[in-house]
Design a protein around this motif. Structure first.
Motif, mmCIF file in Angstrom:
data_model
loop_
_atom_site.group_PDB
_atom_site.id
_atom_site.type_symbol
_atom_site.label_atom_id
_atom_site.label_comp_id
_atom_site.label_asym_id
_atom_site.label_seq_id
_atom_site.Cartn_x
_atom_site.Cartn_y
_atom_site.Cartn_z
ATOM 1 N N ILE A 29 0.837 -1.207 0.000
ATOM 2 C CA ILE A 29 0.000 0.000 0.000
ATOM 3 C C ILE A 29 0.870 1.255 0.000
ATOM 4 O O ILE A 29 0.602 2.209 -0.735
ATOM 5 C CB ILE A 29 -0.970 -0.023 1.204
ATOM 6 C CG1 ILE A 29 -2.015 -1.121 1.012
ATOM 7 C CG2 ILE A 29 -1.636 1.341 1.400
ATOM 8 C CD1 ILE A 29 -2.842 -1.427 2.241
ATOM 9 N N ASP A 30 1.910 1.239 0.804
ATOM 10 C CA ASP A 30 2.807 2.387 0.881
ATOM 11 C C ASP A 30 3.506 2.643 -0.457
ATOM 12 O O ASP A 30 3.612 3.785 -0.913
ATOM 13 C CB ASP A 30 3.830 2.179 1.996
ATOM 14 C CG ASP A 30 4.811 3.319 2.098
ATOM 15 O OD1 ASP A 30 4.372 4.480 2.222
ATOM 16 O OD2 ASP A 30 6.024 3.043 2.050
ATOM 17 N N ILE A 31 3.999 1.590 -1.091
ATOM 18 C CA ILE A 31 4.679 1.756 -2.378
ATOM 19 C C ILE A 31 3.700 2.263 -3.441
ATOM 20 O O ILE A 31 4.029 3.160 -4.226
ATOM 21 C CB ILE A 31 5.350 0.436 -2.821
ATOM 22 C CG1 ILE A 31 6.559 0.154 -1.913
ATOM 23 C CG2 ILE A 31 5.772 0.491 -4.282
ATOM 24 C CD1 ILE A 31 7.197 -1.198 -2.125
ATOM 25 N N LEU A 32 2.491 1.703 -3.462
ATOM 26 C CA LEU A 32 1.484 2.181 -4.418
ATOM 27 C C LEU A 32 1.137 3.650 -4.171
ATOM 28 O O LEU A 32 0.993 4.427 -5.113
ATOM 29 C CB LEU A 32 0.222 1.314 -4.343
ATOM 30 C CG LEU A 32 0.343 -0.077 -4.937
ATOM 31 C CD1 LEU A 32 -0.921 -0.888 -4.668
ATOM 32 C CD2 LEU A 32 0.637 -0.015 -6.422
ATOM 33 N N TYR A 33 1.019 4.027 -2.894
ATOM 34 C CA TYR A 33 0.761 5.420 -2.544
ATOM 35 C C TYR A 33 1.894 6.311 -3.050
ATOM 36 O O TYR A 33 1.653 7.379 -3.623
ATOM 37 C CB TYR A 33 0.596 5.563 -1.031
ATOM 38 C CG TYR A 33 0.429 6.988 -0.567
ATOM 39 C CD1 TYR A 33 -0.773 7.667 -0.775
ATOM 40 C CD2 TYR A 33 1.464 7.657 0.066
ATOM 41 C CE1 TYR A 33 -0.932 8.968 -0.359
ATOM 42 C CE2 TYR A 33 1.319 8.966 0.493
ATOM 43 C CZ TYR A 33 0.125 9.611 0.273
ATOM 44 O OH TYR A 33 -0.037 10.918 0.695
ATOM 45 N N GLY A 34 3.137 5.855 -2.864
ATOM 46 C CA GLY A 34 4.292 6.620 -3.341
ATOM 47 C C GLY A 34 4.288 6.780 -4.849
ATOM 48 O O GLY A 34 4.592 7.857 -5.370
ATOM 49 N N VAL A 35 3.931 5.720 -5.573
ATOM 50 C CA VAL A 35 3.887 5.786 -7.038
ATOM 51 C C VAL A 35 2.797 6.750 -7.499
ATOM 52 O O VAL A 35 3.019 7.590 -8.388
ATOM 53 C CB VAL A 35 3.660 4.374 -7.638
ATOM 54 C CG1 VAL A 35 3.315 4.440 -9.114
ATOM 55 C CG2 VAL A 35 4.886 3.501 -7.413
ATOM 56 N N VAL A 41 1.523 14.299 -8.195
ATOM 57 C CA VAL A 41 2.063 15.510 -7.587
ATOM 58 C C VAL A 41 3.490 15.799 -8.060
ATOM 59 O O VAL A 41 3.954 16.929 -7.996
ATOM 60 C CB VAL A 41 2.021 15.404 -6.039
ATOM 61 C CG1 VAL A 41 2.529 16.657 -5.363
ATOM 62 C CG2 VAL A 41 0.622 15.083 -5.557
ATOM 63 N N GLY A 42 4.164 14.772 -8.507
ATOM 64 C CA GLY A 42 5.538 14.955 -8.958
ATOM 65 C C GLY A 42 6.579 14.520 -7.946
ATOM 66 O O GLY A 42 7.760 14.482 -8.252
#
Length: 171
Positions: A29-35, A41-42
């Motif tokens: 979930i964290d990695i998907l959120y980061g992607v 947002v960039g």
């Protein structure tokens, strides 16, 4: 005693695998959120990579004991299969004592390490470094506990033991 030991190992295995799976799901979930945030947002939040790293380490350490008990870790058991009964028992006792000793030593060392970094905060999450570092003594401690409960007996050999079970069932 054997039934109690196996039940306890099964319960510990389910608990640690569940917690490890939860940590792995948090990583995903964290990695998907980061992607998504990088795409929209960039840039991703600074804490995202750090949280993923800590959760991934925690998931691996939490399931280590269950993987060992089930014989699913990487090992070479060739010598074990070709020794006589007495020599095999000696080798199994040696392997068990070595694994237990290393797990206990790593529990002790990582506990002291986790406490020694309590004054430092993590760069991204801003929490005491002790909090994520506690995954190490907890993981190694659970490994030591499961190794101790399992005892110095042969580990299952996935693939080989499964083939034996299938051939016994078909005959």
């Amino acid at each position: 005693m054997s039934m109690f030991r196996d039940t306890l190992l099964t319960l510990l295995g389910r608990l640690t695998t569940g917690l490890g799976g939860l940590a792995l799901m948090m990583t995903l979930i964290d990695i998907l959120y980061g992607v998504v945030t990088r795409y929209l947002v960039g840039q991703a939040p600074i804490w995202s990579d750090e949280l993923a790293r800590y959760c991934l380490i925690a998931s691996a350490l939490l399931i280590a004991g269950n993987v060992w008990v089930r014989g699913e870790h990487m090992r070479v058991a060739l010598l074990e299969r070709h020794l006589g009964a007495t020599a095999r028992r000696v080798l199994l006792a040696y392997q068990w004592l070595l694994t237990l000793g290393l797990a206990l030593a790593m529990t002790w060392w990582s506990w002291h390490y986790a406490l020694s970094v309590s004054y430092f905060t993590s760069q991204g999450l801003g929490i005491s470094r002790t909090i994520p570092m506690l995954a190490m003594p907890i993981g190694f401690g659970l490994l030591a506990l499961q190794v101790l409960i399992y005892g110095p007996r042969p580990l299952p050999q996935p693939g080989i033991d499964d083939a034996d079970t299938v051939s016994e069932a078909s005959s």
